[in-house]
Design a protein around this motif. Structure first.
Motif, PDB file in Angstrom:
ATOM      1  N   VAL A   1     -18.858 -29.314  19.931  1.00  0.00           N
ATOM      2  CA  VAL A   1     -17.752 -29.185  18.989  1.00  0.00           C
ATOM      3  C   VAL A   1     -18.269 -29.676  17.641  1.00  0.00           C
ATOM      4  O   VAL A   1     -18.853 -30.747  17.561  1.00  0.00           O
ATOM      5  CB  VAL A   1     -16.549 -30.036  19.449  1.00  0.00           C
TER       6      VAL A   1
ATOM      7  N   ILE B   1     -17.646 -31.045  13.906  1.00  0.00           N
ATOM      8  CA  ILE B   1     -16.637 -31.711  13.074  1.00  0.00           C
ATOM      9  C   ILE B   1     -17.327 -32.132  11.780  1.00  0.00           C
ATOM     10  O   ILE B   1     -18.357 -32.812  11.834  1.00  0.00           O
ATOM     11  CB  ILE B   1     -16.073 -32.958  13.789  1.00  0.00           C
TER      12      ILE B   1
ATOM     13  N   PHE C   1     -16.387 -35.273   6.701  1.00  0.00           N
ATOM     14  CA  PHE C   1     -15.108 -35.629   6.078  1.00  0.00           C
ATOM     15  C   PHE C   1     -14.022 -35.793   7.149  1.00  0.00           C
ATOM     16  O   PHE C   1     -13.274 -36.769   7.160  1.00  0.00           O
ATOM     17  CB  PHE C   1     -14.716 -34.546   5.052  1.00  0.00           C
TER      18      PHE C   1
ATOM     19  N   ALA D   1     -12.073 -39.071   8.436  1.00  0.00           N
ATOM     20  CA  ALA D   1     -10.601 -39.049   8.369  1.00  0.00           C
ATOM     21  C   ALA D   1     -10.007 -39.444   9.718  1.00  0.00           C
ATOM     22  O   ALA D   1      -9.026 -40.190   9.781  1.00  0.00           O
ATOM     23  CB  ALA D   1     -10.121 -37.658   7.958  1.00  0.00           C
ATOM     24  N   LEU D   2     -10.618 -38.977  10.813  1.00  0.00           N
ATOM     25  CA  LEU D   2     -10.121 -39.312  12.150  1.00  0.00           C
ATOM     26  C   LEU D   2     -10.224 -40.818  12.398  1.00  0.00           C
ATOM     27  O   LEU D   2      -9.260 -41.448  12.855  1.00  0.00           O
ATOM     28  CB  LEU D   2     -10.929 -38.549  13.211  1.00  0.00           C
TER      29      LEU D   2
ATOM     30  N   MET E   1     -14.020 -33.941  23.459  1.00  0.00           N
ATOM     31  CA  MET E   1     -14.645 -33.419  22.241  1.00  0.00           C
ATOM     32  C   MET E   1     -13.743 -32.381  21.576  1.00  0.00           C
ATOM     33  O   MET E   1     -13.566 -32.372  20.365  1.00  0.00           O
ATOM     34  CB  MET E   1     -15.997 -32.769  22.585  1.00  0.00           C
ATOM     35  N   LEU E   2     -13.175 -31.510  22.441  1.00  0.00           N
ATOM     36  CA  LEU E   2     -12.345 -30.432  21.926  1.00  0.00           C
ATOM     37  C   LEU E   2     -11.106 -30.989  21.211  1.00  0.00           C
ATOM     38  O   LEU E   2     -10.789 -30.604  20.095  1.00  0.00           O
ATOM     39  CB  LEU E   2     -11.901 -29.556  23.116  1.00  0.00           C
ATOM     40  N   ILE E   3     -10.441 -31.940  21.856  1.00  0.00           N
ATOM     41  CA  ILE E   3      -9.213 -32.482  21.258  1.00  0.00           C
ATOM     42  C   ILE E   3      -9.578 -33.295  20.007  1.00  0.00           C
ATOM     43  O   ILE E   3      -8.825 -33.319  19.036  1.00  0.00           O
ATOM     44  CB  ILE E   3      -8.401 -33.325  22.278  1.00  0.00           C
ATOM     45  N   GLN E   4     -10.764 -33.872  20.036  1.00  0.00           N
ATOM     46  CA  GLN E   4     -11.206 -34.621  18.854  1.00  0.00           C
ATOM     47  C   GLN E   4     -11.322 -33.680  17.650  1.00  0.00           C
ATOM     48  O   GLN E   4     -10.969 -34.045  16.530  1.00  0.00           O
ATOM     49  CB  GLN E   4     -12.562 -35.288  19.151  1.00  0.00           C
ATOM     50  N   GLY E   5     -11.818 -32.456  17.905  1.00  0.00           N
ATOM     51  CA  GLY E   5     -11.933 -31.463  16.837  1.00  0.00           C
ATOM     52  C   GLY E   5     -10.560 -31.182  16.226  1.00  0.00           C
ATOM     53  O   GLY E   5     -10.404 -31.141  15.010  1.00  0.00           O
TER      54      GLY E   5
ATOM     55  N   VAL F   1      -7.654 -33.116  16.471  1.00  0.00           N
ATOM     56  CA  VAL F   1      -6.995 -34.259  15.790  1.00  0.00           C
ATOM     57  C   VAL F   1      -7.770 -34.658  14.530  1.00  0.00           C
ATOM     58  O   VAL F   1      -7.174 -35.126  13.558  1.00  0.00           O
ATOM     59  CB  VAL F   1      -6.764 -35.475  16.731  1.00  0.00           C
ATOM     60  N   ALA F   2      -9.076 -34.424  14.525  1.00  0.00           N
ATOM     61  CA  ALA F   2      -9.858 -34.721  13.314  1.00  0.00           C
ATOM     62  C   ALA F   2      -9.452 -33.768  12.190  1.00  0.00           C
ATOM     63  O   ALA F   2      -9.350 -34.175  11.030  1.00  0.00           O
ATOM     64  CB  ALA F   2     -11.354 -34.618  13.602  1.00  0.00           C
ATOM     65  N   ALA F   3      -9.189 -32.507  12.560  1.00  0.00           N
ATOM     66  CA  ALA F   3      -8.754 -31.538  11.538  1.00  0.00           C
ATOM     67  C   ALA F   3      -7.402 -31.970  10.961  1.00  0.00           C
ATOM     68  O   ALA F   3      -7.197 -31.910   9.749  1.00  0.00           O
ATOM     69  CB  ALA F   3      -8.660 -30.150  12.158  1.00  0.00           C
ATOM     70  N   LEU F   4      -6.512 -32.413  11.836  1.00  0.00           N
ATOM     71  CA  LEU F   4      -5.203 -32.893  11.364  1.00  0.00           C
ATOM     72  C   LEU F   4      -5.364 -34.096  10.435  1.00  0.00           C
ATOM     73  O   LEU F   4      -4.751 -34.177   9.372  1.00  0.00           O
ATOM     74  CB  LEU F   4      -4.319 -33.294  12.544  1.00  0.00           C
ATOM     75  N   ALA F   5      -6.219 -35.034  10.865  1.00  0.00           N
ATOM     76  CA  ALA F   5      -6.451 -36.236  10.059  1.00  0.00           C
ATOM     77  C   ALA F   5      -7.074 -35.862   8.719  1.00  0.00           C
ATOM     78  O   ALA F   5      -6.716 -36.423   7.676  1.00  0.00           O
ATOM     79  CB  ALA F   5      -7.355 -37.203  10.821  1.00  0.00           C
ATOM     80  N   ALA F   6      -7.971 -34.870   8.748  1.00  0.00           N
ATOM     81  CA  ALA F   6      -8.619 -34.442   7.501  1.00  0.00           C
ATOM     82  C   ALA F   6      -7.577 -33.836   6.564  1.00  0.00           C
ATOM     83  O   ALA F   6      -7.603 -34.083   5.357  1.00  0.00           O
ATOM     84  CB  ALA F   6      -9.722 -33.438   7.810  1.00  0.00           C
TER      85      ALA F   6
END
Lengths: 457, 58
Positions: free
Chosen positions: A221, A223, A226, A230-231, B10-14, B16-21
């Motif tokens: 995955v 990421i 940035f 942010a996470l 990993m997938l869910i991290q992608g 929630v990281a997008a949301l956080a970004a």
């Protein structure tokens, strides 16, 4: 001698020699260790108190794969997450995130997020595993995210939203609370932290659990840095906001509801101080410590460290917060004396009972004997034998049957304790200890004893 | 890496990281906009002060 819990990570291991802790760095970890030390990350983290400092050791015959050996700053008493209060677990979580966030600025990451890697030195949460750093690869996700949620996010949310006692799940699940279980227990909660990091996370894990059977190559995955930052920052903000507002327990305001007067309490403190001076103990265990009042008297009277055991999560919480403010060498510990922390993990040796972590010079056991003997039906002889096995010196309060606290315990049950008398107490403890000093607490009917273990005991 | 990160994690991290970004980006923009108006206000105040000074000198 190799540390039993130090086997998962091939980067190195912990061992002991003449009572000193060493960490061997293996050859395969040479580049990462050099980067940590030379990039400025080590200086930053140790200066901020987030990572234990170490010194390089010339010696010590590293095993075949060894690159070098370091001697880390010693943690006076190792504690485990199921022995921490809410704020301890929260601070350990925040320390983990701060370290990972700082590492990213230096091109590195934290490659694991185990709560066992965080220890408290004077109530400051620090990372003790110097080999937890790895190089950051552009676009990579945080490999330890799942572990972080199991070790920290799930138990914190369960403690806050469901019940403080659910933290004890960490004692059952050594690699953190399974997220499907946490999700079931938190099913009525839908705040952002619970929804994203527990419910969605658990569903994603369930959906992809059997991927190993069908997919050949590992899927990645991506990421952006940035988003990665942010996470981490959003997780830290959400965890920072978690509080225990409105949670109450049996013992939280204990000292407002005791049955002795301020004078009797002051007298008790004087007697303790005087007995501690007579004994010269360096390390003290305070059993049934509540908010640590008597542990602090031990520290003021010559003890270098006081471990404060209590069964009440909010009493331990108060003690921790006070210790954090003062920087005293007090170790607050959530502990059930009638069912203490066992050896857990592989071979029951990864996490060890308290007495395997430290042997105290002295034990203080105030206002606890009636709970052990009457609430828990423990014969006085068994209590004496157990305490004699732990410490050479004991400062213990005998609470007689006439005491109103004991009467409360007996009010709802049959008195099946004919031996619970002052004479019975002296007989039982006399089998293992000599009475060095005995002092009644005026106005309370209670007596404090300083006992010294006999050599043959 | 000795940990198994788990593909689900990993997938869910992608996600929630997008949301956080997204959240971080909004915060960043809000700060920029606030700074823009603060700057404008500061410039305007400075201009007014200059004008007042000039009138006083007259």
């Amino acid at each position: 001698m190799k540390e039993q819990s130090s086997f998962r990570d091939p980067s190195g291991h912990v061992f002991y020699e003449d009572g000193v802790v060493y960490r061997q760095v293996n050859d395969c970890y040479r580049a990462q260790f050099a980067a940590l030390m030379e990039s400025g990350l080590y200086e930053k983290l140790t200066a901020e108190g987030l990572l234990v400092a170490h010194r390089n050791v010339e010696q010590t015959n590293p095993e075949a794969a060894g690159y070098c050996v370091i001697a880390p700053e010693r943690v006076p008493f190792i504690t485990y997450p199921y022995e921490w209060s809410f704020s301890q677990l929260k601070d350990a979580a925040l320390t983990t995130l701060r370290i990972h966030r700082a590492a990213l600025d230096y091109g590195m990451i934290l490659k694991d997020a185990s709560a066992y890697n965080i220890q408290f030195v004077r109530n400051n949460a620090k990372l003790i595993d110097t080999l937890s750093f790895e190089f950051y690869k552009e676009g990579s996700a945080w490999i330890a995210y799942g572990q972080f949620c199991r070790h920290f996010v799930a138990p914190l949310l369960l403690m806050k939203h469901v019940d403080l006692r659910l933290q004890q799940l960490l004692r059952v699940y050594i690699d953190g609370v399974p997220l499907d279980l946490a999700s079931k227990l938190l099913k009525s909660k839908h705040d952002a932290l619970t929804t994203q990091h527990i419910h969605w996370h658990a569903k994603a894990i369930a959906r992809h659990m059997t991927d190993g059977r069908s997919t050949g190559a590992q899927r990645r995955v991506q990421i952006s840095k940035f988003s990665h930052i942010a996470l981490i920052e959003s997780l830290a903000r959400m965890i920072e906001r978690l509080t225990l507002d409105g949670v109450k327990t049996e013992w939280m305001d204990y000292y407002d509801h005791t049955n002795y007067t301020q004078q009797a309490l002051a007298r008790k403190e004087d007697i303790l101080a005087q007995m501690l001076k007579a004994g010269d103990a360096r390390s003290v265990w305070d059993l049934g410590a509540n908010d640590g009042r008597f542990s602090r008297i031990a520290l003021e009277n010559g003890a270098e460290i006081a471990v404060a055991f209590d069964i009440d999560p909010l009493a331990v919480e108060q003690n921790y917060l006070a210790g954090k403010r003062s920087g005293e060498n007090i170790v607050p510990l959530l502990f059930d004396l009638t069912n203490p922390s066992p050896g857990i993990g592989f071979g029951n040796t990864e996490r060890v009972p308290a007495e395997r972590r430290m042997q105290p010079d002295c034990i203080i056991a105030f206002a606890i004997i009636h709970h052990l003997a009457i609430s828990n039906n423990l014969p006085l002889g068994k209590i004496a034998e157990w305490l004699a096995g732990l410490s050479p010196e004991l400062i213990i309060e005998f609470v007689p049957k006439e005491d109103s606290q004991v009467q409360t315990l007996l009010a709802t049950r049959d008195d099946v304790f004919p031996d619970y008398t002052q004479d019975g107490f002296e007989r039982a403890f006399g089998a293992y200890f000599d009475i060095a000093h005995k002092e009644p607490i005026a106005g309370s009917g209670r007596t404090i004893y300083r006992l010294e273990r006999r050599a043959q005991a | 890496m000795y940990l198994d990160p788990g593909f689900g994690s990993m997938l869910i991290q992608g996600i929630v990281a997008a949301l956080a970004a997204g959240g971080a980006y909004l915060i960043l923009m809000r700060k920029k906009i606030a700074a823009f108006f603060q700057n404008r206000k500061a410039v305007k105040n400075a201009e007014e002060n200059q004008q007042n000074d000039a009138e006083t000198e007259k």
